[in-house]
Enzyme design. Sequence first.
Site, PDB file in Angstrom:
ATOM      1  CB  THR A 130       0.487  10.896  -5.778  1.00 48.93           C
ATOM      2  OG1 THR A 130       0.099  10.210  -4.585  1.00 48.93           O
ATOM      3  CG2 THR A 130       1.973  10.705  -6.005  1.00 48.93           C
ATOM      4  CB  THR A 160       1.133   1.253   3.426  1.00 52.87           C
ATOM      5  OG1 THR A 160       0.707   1.626   4.730  1.00 52.87           O
ATOM      6  CG2 THR A 160       1.329  -0.234   3.388  1.00 52.87           C
ATOM      7  CG  ASN A 203      -7.572   4.039  -6.672  1.00 49.90           C
ATOM      8  OD1 ASN A 203      -6.353   4.050  -6.706  1.00 49.90           O
ATOM      9  ND2 ASN A 203      -8.264   4.508  -5.637  1.00 49.90           N
TER      10      ASN A 203
END
Length: 406
Positions: A152, A189, A401
Amino acid sequence: MKIIKNGCVTTPIGFKAGGFGCGIKKEGLDLGMIYSEIPAATAIMATTNIVKAAPILWCKEVMKNPVKQTVIVNSGNANACTGEQGMTDVLATAKKVGEVLGIEPESVLVASTGVIGLPLPVGKILSGIESLVPILGFSEEDGLSAATAILTTDTMIKTVGVEIEIQGVTVKIGGMAKGSGMIHPNMATMLSFVTTDVAIEVDVLQDLLNETTIDSYNMISVDGDTSTNDMVTVMANGMAGNIKLKKNAPDFEIFKEAFIYVHKSLAKQIIRDGEGATKFLEVNVRGAKTKEDARTLAKSVVTSSLVKTAMFGEDANWGRVLCALGYSGAIFDPLKVSLVFSSQIGMITLLNDGFPIAFDEAEAKKVLSETDIIITVELQEGYEKAVAWGCDLSYDYVKINGDYRS
């Protein structure tokens, strides 16, 4: 143990892989698959986040039978927080894989990674499966293609391969992973897929993965966020031909050492590719009273935002490290703590038995200017130790982000 250059999930005997661009992402590969020629003993560890994506729920359900043959992974969409439709889409995906490969849907593990809360474009995936299966292959290039398809925000593929000898038989382990952000040590994670041609009891494999996870994936952190989607999967098809490994087998420790190496390698590669990262941080805690105390202390330092930003600024602000140790929850005597920062340039002692040591700020800046930084904490509470890995927190992390969904 021999490290295999460009080793990957196709390194062990009997594993095919590949990647395909089905249009979930704007460009590039976004659908990857691993396929074992024969059913394989399988172990997984899944996210501890209470909010679990549909693929995780599927995998946990079908793992009641821990023998699987295929993993299908899409990137670009997490299929998380998508309700009943999300589960319907996972089932459709597994059924399509089963149909094209001629296997049962329950022998298919499904994984997704990407944006949370958007409907899965399942039509693109079902069409993509039909195109992907015919191009699966055993080559290194095929394995690297699969490793590319699962990325990603990652900037690089993450793969590993090793070879060992057990009972006079050559055994190989290969792996691939993805992860760059939403990485925090609370299993799991990120996504990690490991293949091996060893013959091993399935309960032994699961126990080994449980144990390995504690000191590999659970000891890394980029940003303190535990994802809804992520898991580690190991498939062992037994095609190497060794006598099935049990815990008391003479060569079990040889396999265990290689197995741990593979998982730690993938975990550290994830940290090196942390979103916006400019530093790779290793935190060593020694002399703790218990192993759990050592892990707790190391993780507390590596997850501290103030420690991470100090490392980004190349500032030897050691008080932030001591503070992070102090709020970790582990009990220790601050007056018996020694602290060192080091890199390939040299080392700076900042604290010795709780007493601050005067140091040259310019020299400290040079030490911290390197990419790889080691923070060593010496306690005098016992003999246990632990290592955690993390990265700095930079301006680019916020940029990445703040603009993730677009």
